[in-house]
Write a protein that holds these residues in place. Structure first.
Motif, mmCIF file in Angstrom:
data_model
loop_
_atom_site.group_PDB
_atom_site.id
_atom_site.type_symbol
_atom_site.label_atom_id
_atom_site.label_comp_id
_atom_site.label_asym_id
_atom_site.label_seq_id
_atom_site.Cartn_x
_atom_site.Cartn_y
_atom_site.Cartn_z
ATOM 1 N N VAL A 51 0.476 1.327 7.094
ATOM 2 C CA VAL A 51 1.635 0.974 6.263
ATOM 3 C C VAL A 51 1.918 -0.524 6.299
ATOM 4 N N GLU A 104 -1.544 9.112 -6.187
ATOM 5 C CA GLU A 104 -0.184 9.122 -5.630
ATOM 6 C C GLU A 104 -0.123 8.332 -4.329
ATOM 7 N N ALA A 105 -1.280 8.024 -3.759
ATOM 8 C CA ALA A 105 -1.337 7.199 -2.546
ATOM 9 C C ALA A 105 -2.616 6.375 -2.552
ATOM 10 N N ASP A 106 -2.564 5.236 -1.857
ATOM 11 C CA ASP A 106 -3.760 4.405 -1.672
ATOM 12 C C ASP A 106 -4.448 4.767 -0.356
ATOM 13 N N TYR A 116 0.854 -1.183 0.000
ATOM 14 C CA TYR A 116 0.000 0.000 0.000
ATOM 15 C C TYR A 116 0.888 1.230 0.000
ATOM 16 N N LYS A 117 0.532 2.193 -0.832
ATOM 17 C CA LYS A 117 1.245 3.464 -0.773
ATOM 18 C C LYS A 117 0.513 4.369 0.208
ATOM 19 N N SER A 133 0.398 8.009 2.326
ATOM 20 C CA SER A 133 0.917 9.372 2.439
ATOM 21 C C SER A 133 0.482 9.975 3.776
ATOM 22 N N MET A 182 6.315 5.662 4.594
ATOM 23 C CA MET A 182 5.273 6.453 3.921
ATOM 24 C C MET A 182 5.905 7.682 3.273
ATOM 25 N N GLU A 183 5.087 8.317 2.445
ATOM 26 C CA GLU A 183 5.478 9.577 1.823
ATOM 27 C C GLU A 183 4.997 10.688 2.744
#
Ligand code: ZLS
Ligand code: CA
Ligand code: ZN
Length: 394
Positions: free
Chosen positions: A329, A129-131, A10-11, A13, A52-53
């Protein structure tokens, strides 16, 4: 070594601006923005920032806030301060300011920062850009389009959902704060594009905000737009981990299946934990987190926005939101708190000294409430929502 196992693809943010931390509602006020600093310290102490971002969020602009709030309300919010507020007595009352929502120094900066973080989080999800996007400074579900209410000045949740509705036909809002999510419910009362589902302590005479009864389901007639799309799970004192978990999985699972939203917003108010200064429930951190894990497991490829909310025992708030960041995350954190975090003392609890030399992440202390729930009463609540869901179609 930093507790991170392996990421699950998973992305995630993380949206935050540390300037929110330094704002004060007043010395005796239960809402303490520094709980966000404590949360961030734990998250960084465990090294979760590497999984994470991390975005430095920007304040929402006035134009962005005006997508939900009225100009007259925003004019007042921007102009009033502790020095001139005596000149604005009538407006102050009309716009909901008082003991719960005091006028304080830097108020505009504070509200535009948490609003901006939720907007940025929503946009990051919408651009793929994120999930999963997280804003622990948001989740302020009581604010109305023209009024502050219950420690909330602007409704970052409504702003984020509006953004998501540009890209998705239906958005589901789930609220596990101990208070009813009335501001979000009201904002989307007359549309079937947003389903609002709040779990809360309900006692209209004594517990804020007094709304959110089981029969509060939307506009009165079945043919009215939005009818049946407000879902409420009114609860009493002392609900425990098992009861809440069972109720949450059965109801939330059924709502996701019936409504089939394109995106989900989860408000994670930590005042539903046992030992909260304002709360009435007995949840432990792992049970609160299990709600986040459950929603994540039912998202499949739908974007998920995770927000904060209430939470009035700061050391427990920080523990909970750190644990839930790890769940997002897909990291497993060791139970002993990192040895080297600033403010580690804050996690030692009220009775410093004996026993708590090695404070745990997943444990909370504090007074528990008598459990006022019966199996039959809980079964009725589930039945009630399932009946209502016959009118909800994805
Ligand atoms: O969901 O219960 C009320 C309203 C009152 C009682 C309190 N007085 C001050 C105003 C009138 C009926 N308000 C609640 C609001 C709860 C908001 C929850 C927000 C959220 O978690 C999302 C962030 C309430 N409960 C407790 C207090 N207010 C409260 C306790 C202690 C104090 C100090 C500061 C201020 C006045 C003394 C205050 C409020
Ligand atoms: Ca709630
Ligand atoms: Zn609350």
């Amino acid at each position: 070594r930093n507790g991170i196992e392996k990421p699950q693809g998973y992305k995630v943010s993380f949206h935050y601006n540390a300037d929110v931390e330094s704002h004060h509602f007043g010395k005796t006020h239960p809402m303490k923005p520094w709980r966000l600093m404590l949360s961030k310290q734990l998250i960084v102490g465990y090294g979760l920032q590497y999984a994470m971002e991390c975005y430095q969020s920007l304040p929402a602009t006035r134009q962005e806030l005006a997508r939900f709030h009225t100009d007259r309300y925003l004019d007042f919010l921007g102009i009033v301060n502790p020095l001139n507020m005596e000149d604005w007595k009538a407006e102050r009352d009309r716009f909901g300011f008082g003991d719960d929502c005091p006028v304080f120094d830097g108020m505009w900066d504070y509200v535009s920062l948490y609003g901006g973080a939720s907007l940025q989080a929503a946009r990051t999800l919408m651009s793929h850009e994120a999930d999963i996007a997280i804003n622990w400074s948001g989740g302020l579900h009581h604010a109305k389009k023209s009024a502050a209410s219950g420690f909330c000045y602007v409704n970052d949740i409504v702003l984020a959902i509006q953004e998501m509705l540009r890209h998705h036909a239906r958005v589901l809002y789930v609220d596990i704060d101990v208070h009813h999510g009335d501001g979000v419910e009201q904002a989307f009362w007359s549309t079937d594009r947003v389903c609002t589902l709040s779990y809360h302590k309900y006692d209209p005479e004594v517990f804020f905000p007094g709304t959110g009864g089981a029969d509060e389901t939307g506009p009165p007639h079945s043919r009215d737009e939005g009818a049946h799309h407000a879902l409420n799970v009114p609860l009493d004192d002392g609900i425990d981990d098992e009861q809440y978990g069972d109720l949450f999985r059965r109801i939330t699972g059924a709502v996701i299946d019936a409504f089939d939203p394109g995106a989900i917003v989860l408000q994670c108010g930590a005042d539903s934990l046992g030992g909260d200064r304002l709360g009435r429930f007995n949840l432990n951190i792992k049970a609160h987190g299990a709600c986040v894990a459950f929603v994540k497991s039912r998202c499949h490829d739908r974007p998920l926005l995770i927000l904060g909310g209430g939470g009035y025992t700061p050391r427990n708030v920080a523990r909970t939101w750190c644990h839930e960041t790890a769940l997002a995350v897909g990291a497993e954190l060791r139970g002993t708190l990192p040895a080297h975090i600033p403010y580690r003392q804050a996690f030692m609890g009220e009775d410093n000294g004996a026993g708590l030399l090695y404070p745990e992440l997943h444990n909370i202390e504090g007074k528990r409430h008598q459990n006022r729930h019966s199996p039959a009463g809980l079964a009725r609540l589930v039945e009630n929502v399932l009946t209502q869901l016959r009118y909800v179609r994805g």
